[in-house]
Structure formats: C-alpha cells, structure tokens
Scaffold this motif. Structure first.
Motif, short mmCIF file in Angstrom:
data_model
loop_
_atom_site.label_atom_id
_atom_site.label_comp_id
_atom_site.label_asym_id
_atom_site.label_seq_id
_atom_site.Cartn_x
_atom_site.Cartn_y
_atom_site.Cartn_z
N GLU A 113 19.29 10.69 2.26
CA GLU A 113 18.97 10.24 0.90
C GLU A 113 17.80 11.02 0.31
OE1 GLU A 113 18.62 6.15 0.04
OE2 GLU A 113 20.29 5.53 1.34
N VAL A 114 16.93 11.54 1.18
CA VAL A 114 15.75 12.31 0.72
C VAL A 114 15.79 13.65 1.47
CG1 VAL A 114 13.25 12.28 0.39
CG2 VAL A 114 14.51 10.13 0.48
N PRO A 115 16.58 14.61 0.99
CA PRO A 115 16.75 15.87 1.72
C PRO A 115 15.45 16.63 1.97
CG PRO A 115 18.42 15.64 0.01
CD PRO A 115 17.43 14.54 -0.21
N GLY A 116 14.43 16.39 1.18
CA GLY A 116 13.17 17.08 1.38
C GLY A 116 12.37 16.58 2.57
N ALA A 162 12.95 2.80 2.66
CA ALA A 162 12.15 3.95 3.08
C ALA A 162 12.36 5.13 2.15
CB ALA A 162 12.48 4.33 4.52
N ALA A 163 13.61 5.37 1.75
CA ALA A 163 13.89 6.46 0.83
C ALA A 163 13.19 6.23 -0.51
CB ALA A 163 15.40 6.61 0.63
N ARG A 210 10.19 8.55 -2.29
CA ARG A 210 10.30 9.09 -3.66
C ARG A 210 9.10 8.68 -4.50
NH1 ARG A 210 15.67 6.79 -3.26
NH2 ARG A 210 17.14 8.36 -2.46
N GLU A 211 8.51 7.53 -4.17
CA GLU A 211 7.33 7.06 -4.90
C GLU A 211 6.03 7.72 -4.43
OE1 GLU A 211 9.15 2.53 -5.49
OE2 GLU A 211 7.45 2.89 -4.15
N THR A 230 0.83 -1.20 0.00
CA THR A 230 0.00 0.00 0.00
C THR A 230 0.87 1.25 0.00
OG1 THR A 230 -0.13 0.34 2.40
CG2 THR A 230 -1.64 -1.29 1.43
N ASP A 231 0.22 2.40 0.08
CA ASP A 231 0.95 3.67 0.15
C ASP A 231 1.40 4.00 1.57
OD1 ASP A 231 -1.55 4.17 1.19
OD2 ASP A 231 -1.80 6.12 0.20
#
Length: 281
Positions: A256-259, A220-221, A225-226, A193-194
C-alpha cells in the motif's frame, strides 16, 4: 523474544552464544518488545550487549518493571525507576519508547496517579501506556480522561488487539492458554502521537492471523502517509511463526505504501554471523 526456542535452527541459527542471538533476530525484524524487563531490571552490561548487537535504528519498546507498575502502581517507586532508567541508558536512540503496561485493576479512579507519574518522567524518552480496564474502552468519559492525560504528556496509547483470538473458540493448546491470560477488550485503532505502537495477537493458524490484521495494514499505511512512524508487533499464541508473519505484515503494508523500505534478507538459520548488524528501517 529473540531467544524463543521454536525459532532455533528453523528460523535462526542454532546454536548461538547468548551475545549473538539478538543480532540474528535483528536481521528478521527491526523492533522488539522488551518483556523481560517487566520481571527484572537488566544489568547495564546486559543492555550494552543489546546495543552492541543492533543498529542505532533498531527499536526497543521496553516495559517498565513490575514493581513500578503493578506493585506500587506508579507511586513511591522513584528508586526503582532511577535504577531502570540508568540500566537502559546504553540503548541510546534504540529506546523507541518506554512501555507502561498497567494492570487490569488500574481504572479511571487511578488516572490521577498516572498523570502525576508521567509528569515526573524525564523528557528525553518517549512513553507508551497500555491499559486493560474495560472502562477505558466502554465508558466515553473514561476514554476522554485518559486521552487528555496521555496527550498532555506526549504519550501514546498502546492498543492490544485480541479480537481475532477471541472471535471463535480455541483450537490448540497455545490458544487455550492465551484465552485464559490475554485481556478481552474492544478494538481501538486511534493514535495520539507521531509514533503509534500496536500489539496484535492472532491465532496459531498463520492464515487466520493474516486475515485478522487487515485493518492494521490499512491503519499503518495511513499513518505512514501522514508522516507518522508506526511500530506493529505481531504475535500468535505459540509465536512459532511470529518472525515470518511480521515480515509478511510489513510486505502487506509496503504493497500500500511502495516507498516503505523493504526489510533485509534474514540471516540463514545455518549461515554465518555477519561482522556487523544489518541496518534496518
């Protein structure tokens, strides 16, 4: 878990009244596993206190009571289920998922009962299922059967990653105890799921725990991103450093996901309580 004794005075303020302990925990982490509900359905007033100590964005993954999942094995437990759903209603949006942890004896032959149970559940909640029977990890037909049922109900499959724990013999009392109680199942990293939910247990050595979660940082990263919204729970056998490790995991993902929003500064162990719970993301 927000009352774990080894955190008091070291990571969380102490003493604290019972009605403020979750508020302090929520400055460290933005989610919690509701394990106590497995042993007894809380009173509605208790749940109202939980809601009052947390921001609406805080995530509770709340375990269904043992009489429903382990004693009645998802059949004939309508009264217990209604009582539980009524009790947790004050959580509102904080009820991120209701966690259906099934016993190790619940195998492929029982999937029909799970399908029927999921079909009767109200659609205003999200559900996540944890299985421990080896066939769901070793038998491709059993895996496909369970995935089909969960996907049809919009429910997530919760992996409990114990691979690092069992990678080498225990070296502490906590690890020896965990070896006797935790399931020894293969690693599963797929999300249905999401809202993926992961449970990870490492070792009492923080560095060994961090070394073992690399694949979950990457997972998780990738989910973020998805556009998915994962929740990852980090444990060790004694959980003494679980709060600091959870924040370290979050930092690794954020690298890995700076946002990804940072977590707030945790409440000092000897500091004053804020008037309102901090907003966490």
């Amino acid at each position: 878990m927000w009352t774990h004794a080894p955190w008091r005075g070291r990571l969380l303020p102490h003493p604290l009244p019972a009605g403020e302990r979750l508020r302090a925990y929520a400055t460290w982490c933005n989610a919690v596993e509701g394990n106590t509900t497995f042993y007894a359905t809380p009173s509605r007033s208790t749940v109202e206190s939980w809601a009052g100590q947390t921001d609406p964005g805080f995530r509770f993954v709340v375990k269904l009571p043992k009489p429903i999942t382990h004693e009645r094995r998802l059949t004939g437990a309508d009264d217990e289920l209604r009582a539980f759903l009524d009790a947790i209603e004050p959580l509102g949006p904080r009820a991120h998922a209701l966690w259906i942890q099934l016993p190790g004896s619940f195998g492929p032959a029982d999937v029909g009962a799970l399908a029927a149970f999921l079909g009767r559940l109200p659609r205003d909640h999200r559900y996540a299922v944890e299985v421990r029977h080896r066939a769901f990890f070793d038998d491709p037909r059993a895996v496909r059967l369970l995935e089909r049922v969960l996907t049809g109900a919009g429910a997530e499959w919760v992996p409990f990653d114990t691979t690092v724990l069992f990678r080498s013999p225990p070296t502490s009392d906590g690890e020896r105890d965990a070896w006797s109680k935790k399931p020894r199942v293969p690693l599963r990293t797929a999300a249905l799921t999401d809202r993926p939910i992961v449970r990870y247990i490492g070792r009492d050595d923080p560095e060994r725990t961090a070394e073992g979660w690399r694949h979950w940082v990457d997972a998780a990263a990738g989910w973020l991103r998805e556009g998915r919204s994962p929740t990852v729970f980090v444990h060790t056998p004694d959980n003494a450093d679980a709060l600091t490790l959870a924040r370290r995991f979050h930092d690794d993902v954020r690298a890995e996901v700076p946002g990804l929003e940072p977590l707030p500064e945790p409440m000092p162990s000897n500091g004053p309580l804020p008037d309102e719970p901090l907003t966490l993301f």
